[in-house]
Design an enzyme around this catalytic site. Structure first.
Site, short mmCIF file in Angstrom:
data_model
loop_
_atom_site.label_atom_id
_atom_site.label_comp_id
_atom_site.label_asym_id
_atom_site.label_seq_id
_atom_site.Cartn_x
_atom_site.Cartn_y
_atom_site.Cartn_z
N GLU A 37 0.84 -1.20 0.00
CA GLU A 37 0.00 0.00 0.00
C GLU A 37 0.87 1.25 0.00
OE1 GLU A 37 -3.11 -0.05 -1.17
OE2 GLU A 37 -3.64 -1.42 0.44
N ASP B 275 3.10 2.21 -4.89
CA ASP B 275 3.16 2.31 -6.36
C ASP B 275 3.76 3.64 -6.83
OD1 ASP B 275 0.83 3.75 -5.68
OD2 ASP B 275 -0.44 2.81 -7.21
N ALA C 98 -15.05 3.53 -1.47
CA ALA C 98 -14.74 2.47 -0.50
C ALA C 98 -13.32 1.97 -0.65
CB ALA C 98 -15.73 1.32 -0.68
N LEU D 107 -12.12 0.63 -3.38
CA LEU D 107 -12.11 -0.56 -4.24
C LEU D 107 -11.97 -0.17 -5.71
CD1 LEU D 107 -14.86 -2.64 -2.39
CD2 LEU D 107 -12.38 -2.85 -2.18
N GLU E 45 -6.24 10.65 -13.85
CA GLU E 45 -6.25 10.94 -12.40
C GLU E 45 -5.30 12.09 -12.07
OE1 GLU E 45 -7.89 9.53 -9.79
OE2 GLU E 45 -8.88 7.92 -10.89
N ASP F 119 -4.06 0.68 -9.60
CA ASP F 119 -5.48 0.40 -9.78
C ASP F 119 -5.83 0.14 -11.25
OD1 ASP F 119 -5.38 1.05 -7.15
OD2 ASP F 119 -6.35 3.00 -7.36
N TYR G 294 -3.87 12.49 0.42
CA TYR G 294 -3.14 11.56 -0.45
C TYR G 294 -1.95 12.27 -1.09
CZ TYR G 294 -2.31 8.00 -4.01
OH TYR G 294 -1.73 7.04 -4.81
C1 GLA Z 1 -5.12 4.59 -4.38
C2 GLA Z 1 -4.29 4.98 -5.60
C3 GLA Z 1 -3.24 3.91 -5.90
C4 GLA Z 1 -2.43 3.56 -4.65
C5 GLA Z 1 -3.34 3.30 -3.46
C6 GLA Z 1 -2.57 3.12 -2.18
O1 GLA Z 1 -5.87 3.46 -4.66
O2 GLA Z 1 -5.11 5.16 -6.72
O3 GLA Z 1 -2.42 4.36 -6.95
O4 GLA Z 1 -1.49 4.56 -4.37
O5 GLA Z 1 -4.27 4.35 -3.26
O6 GLA Z 1 -1.79 1.99 -2.24
#
Ligand code: GLA
Length: 371
Positions: free
Chosen positions: A30, A33, A119, A121, A156, A168, A217
């Site tokens: 987590e 990336d 969520a 996901l 994004e 993702d 973030y």
């Molecule tokens: C979100 C981002 C991903 C990643 C996760 C955390 O889902 O879109 O790129 O950084 O958070 O692991």
């Protein structure tokens, strides 16, 4: 209720084609990336669907079936849609494609999904992936799956202003249901790995949602960049936290402000955990795998500080259940879901037990899904 295709035909006419892409749950790795690190997600059996029919002009007509909302734009003057936030995932993908020199025409599109929103996901990556697939096919763009993932990421980063990484979109586009996808986010090398059929990954939704566009973030991303800046002063080979190991971090520790040091420690140790988890998965050591999930959660909770009371309560409530091998928050955090490694025969009882406990401690009802 009309199906998505019927709705499309009723609204626009034409003969729409249908594309879909799944949400995902990240098993471990987590916030690694965007640090050029490693991740191990798997797709979930929930999707975003889009129908598309091309137009002769440059108009884009969009409808979100689940909200009963409509938006209309022109390709020649695409800009962020403040009224219909969902439309921006389509507009951003079209914008990225045109910026890369791909030629599009206008199109009519209808959207529907069953990935829970907000969520953690990846409903947004699922929508971006479905849209890029639809545009690629409809306008014969010839884009390969890795580039498709980067187009979603660009949407994004540049259109929506979230400095997210590639995980993702990568797993939504290239994952396989029932398998974990290991990705090296620097080289894009990736491989699929069987999951142990005796265990299930159960997703528990705290029902606390915090939008990813949240500045938290992006703050984490810039804290990681700051760590790289300081560590690379004496280690010029360091280009990302991926290049830092525990010994190097320790040697630089006193130069790093406390918060920055802890952010870096999460990323450095999490990268090692992903590599270790992959090894344990191939050896069939699911107890070891689950232990790493708990370690990952601790690190996200204390060093990276992206957990919340509800996520911690859910993880803690599994600690004394012997049929549960591991539990951690998944996704960006600040709310959203935990992922739990559970013996297959115990899944129903598990969901019942933790739901009750969660309601008693938070007065919130959780939702559960299977990966
Ligand atoms: C979100 C981002 C991903 C990643 C996760 C955390 O889902 O879109 O790129 O950084 O958070 O692991």
């Amino acid at each position: 209720m009309l199906t998505l295709v019927e709705r499309h035909i009723k609204s626009y006419g034409g003969e729409p084609r249908v594309f879909k892409a799944p949400g995902r749950v990240n098993l471990i790795g987590e916030h690694t990336d965007y640090n050029d690190g490693y991740v191990l997600p798997t797709p979930i059996d929930r999707y975003l669907w889009v129908t598309i029919s091309p137009r002769e002009d440059d108009t884009v007509r969009l409808q979100a079936m689940d909200y009963n909302e409509w938006a209309e734009h022109r390709l020649s003057s695409i800009s962020y849609d403040k009224e219909h936030l969902w439309a921006n995932y389509v507009l951003g993908v079209a914008h990225s494609l045109m910026g890369l020199g791909y030629i599009l025409n206008g199109f009519d599109m209808s959207i529907h999904g069953d990935v829970p929103l907000g969520a953690g996901l990846s409903s947004s990556a699922a929508l971006e992936t479905a849209v890029v697939r639809a545009l690629n096919d409809t306008f014969d763009l010839g884009i390969d799956p890795v580039e498709m993932a980067y187009i979603g990421k660009q949407c994004e980063n540049e259109f929506l202003g979230v400095q997210s990484g590639i995980m993702d979109q990568f797993v939504s586009g290239m994952g396989e249901y029932g398998k974990a996808l290991f990705v090296d986010c620097r080289t894009n090398a990736h491989s699929l790995h069987d999951l142990d059929p005796d265990y299930a990954f159960v997703i528990l939704n705290t029902m606390v949602s915090r939008e990813l566009s949240g500045s938290d973030y992006n703050v984490r991303k810039s804290q990681c960049d700051e760590a790289v800046r300081i560590i690379s002063e004496e280690n010029p080979e360091v280009k990302a936290l991926r290049d830092v190991d525990e010994a190097m971090l320790l040697a630089s520790w006193s130069k790093l402000p406390d918060v920055i040091a802890r952010r870096a420690r999460h990323v450095v140790t999490e990268n090692s955990r992903v590599l270790e988890a992959l090894k344990l998965l191939s050896e069939g050591d699911m107890t070891g795998f689950g232990g790493l999930m708990y370690d990952s959660h601790d690190s996200l909770r204390h060093d990276y500080e992206v957990s919340c009371t509800e996520l911690d309560a859910l993880v803690d409530s599994t600690l004394y259940l012997k049929e549960v091998l591991g539990s951690r928050m998944t996704g960006a955090g600040f709310g959203g879901c935990t992922v739990n490694l559970v013996e297959k025969g115990y899944v129903d009882k598990f969901i019942e037990t933790v739901s009750k406990r969660y309601y008693t401690s938070t007065e919130k009802r959780l939702e559960a899904y299977l990966a």
